[in-house]
Write an enzyme that holds these catalytic residues in place. Structure first.
Site: not given
Length: 345
Positions: A14, A16-18, A42, A100, A137, A175, A220, A248, A252, A264
């Site tokens: 899980h 996030h690489l943006r 996302n 997802k 999620h 998560h 979150l 996760d 940011h 979050a």
């Protein structure tokens, strides 16, 4: 005395690489230690079709620093308009490894998520037919539900009914943050697994709120009571194949974390293996670290375990940068609040 532990190279189930400048900055932090990762979809706009996933994968590979090896495992963002045949084709091509589910409004960039689960039933049935996992999620977003109860209510109101109405659907509870989540996984033998993050093994809600609000601990699902953190540690260090690492890790910029309505997410890609070694050592379970980070996830996703290895060594206190610089601004690296003695050597 120096100690060392050699394990199969880990994966992150899980991540996030943006995109854009942020992708360029954070990708090396994962690729340094991890062989593969399930990439969250996302973005804005979200990755909803097979063609979107292929284009995003190309951008990730183009951002890979020379000399690093890393395989992005792509996912699709489930919407009420998702085409079951597009999902099946993306899976058959080998591109997409999961879909997802974000309940609408549950977390960052989740406004395109699902409100009416009847509208996605054809997709879920197709996924059950082809063996494609659904990554959840696991929170409801009803305004009358306390934020600390959202996971438990999701299990009762959404997850359990969806699983019962879709036999054979393979589900990852992502998560998990509560003893309720741990207990639900343990009560189900087949077609259910759960990821646990690095930061939820370390912080509880007091870390966020006591002595002043700590925005870089805000995530979150939000961290819960200490009893829930301990349940997560027990699950992660148990060796139970249904539990595996999904960091996760969610970058940011500091500006977006520290504003009046902060984002979050905890960014843990840089130091996760050091953090986990400390947690597992404290639990007297270093012999279970490889299962959690390197074996259980591939087992659930029906993929081979990585052939190469990493060695984690214990010695003097190891330090990591406080921040990672990106073209969008600085990103704060998760601080465990205690010294780290283990590092990947």
């Amino acid at each position: 005395m120096t100690q060392s532990l050699t394990i199969r190279r880990p994966d992150d189930w899980h991540l996030h690489l943006r995109d854009g400048a942020m992708l360029q900055a954070v990708l090396p932090e994962t690729a340094r230690h991890f062989a593969r990762a399930i990439i969250m979809p996302n973005l804005v706009p979200p990755v909803v079709k097979g063609a979107d996933a292929a284009a995003y994968r190309d951008r990730i590979l183009a951002a890979m620093p020379e000399g690093m090896t890393f395989e992005p495992l792509m996912t699709l963002y489930l919407t009420e308009d998702t085409d079951p045949e597009d999902v099946a084709a993306a899976h058959a091509s080998g591109l997409v490894k999961a879909v997802k589910l974000y309940p609408a409004g549950a977390t960052t960039n989740s406004s395109s998520g699902v409100k009416d689960f009847d509208k996605v039933r054809p997709v879920l049935e197709k996924m059950a037919e082809i063996g494609l996992p659904l990554c959840c999620h696991g929170e409801v977003t009803d305004h009358d539900i306390d934020i600390f109860d959202r996971e438990a209510v999701f299990i009762d109101r959404v997850l359990d009914p969806v699983r019962k109405s879709t036999p054979g659907l393979r589900v990852v509870m992502e998560h998990i943050t509560t003893a309720d989540g741990v207990d639900y996984v343990k009560a189900n033998e087949a077609d259910l697994g759960a990821t646990i993050t690095t930061h939820h093994l370390i912080i509880n809600r007091n870390h966020i709120l006591v002595g002043g609000i700590k925005p870089h601990y805000y995530c979150l699902p939000v961290a819960k009571r200490e009893e829930h953190r301990l349940a997560l540690v027990n699950a992660a260090t148990s060796g139970d194949a249904r539990f595996f690492l999904g960091t996760d890790s969610a970058p940011h910029t500091d500006a977006n974390k520290e504003m009046a309505c902060g984002c979050a997410g905890c960014f843990t890609a840089t130091n996760t293996m050091s953090l986990l070694a400390e947690v597992f050592e404290k639990a007297e379970a270093l012999d279970k670290l490889e299962a959690f980070t390197s074996r259980n996830g591939p087992g659930f996703y029906r993929l081979p375990v990585n052939e190469d290895t990493i060695t984690i060594t214990k010695g003097d206190v190891v330090t990591y940068p406080d921040k990672i610089e990106s073209g969008d601004g600085p990103v704060t690296v998760f601080d465990a609040g205690f010294p780290l003695h283990w590092h990947v050597s």
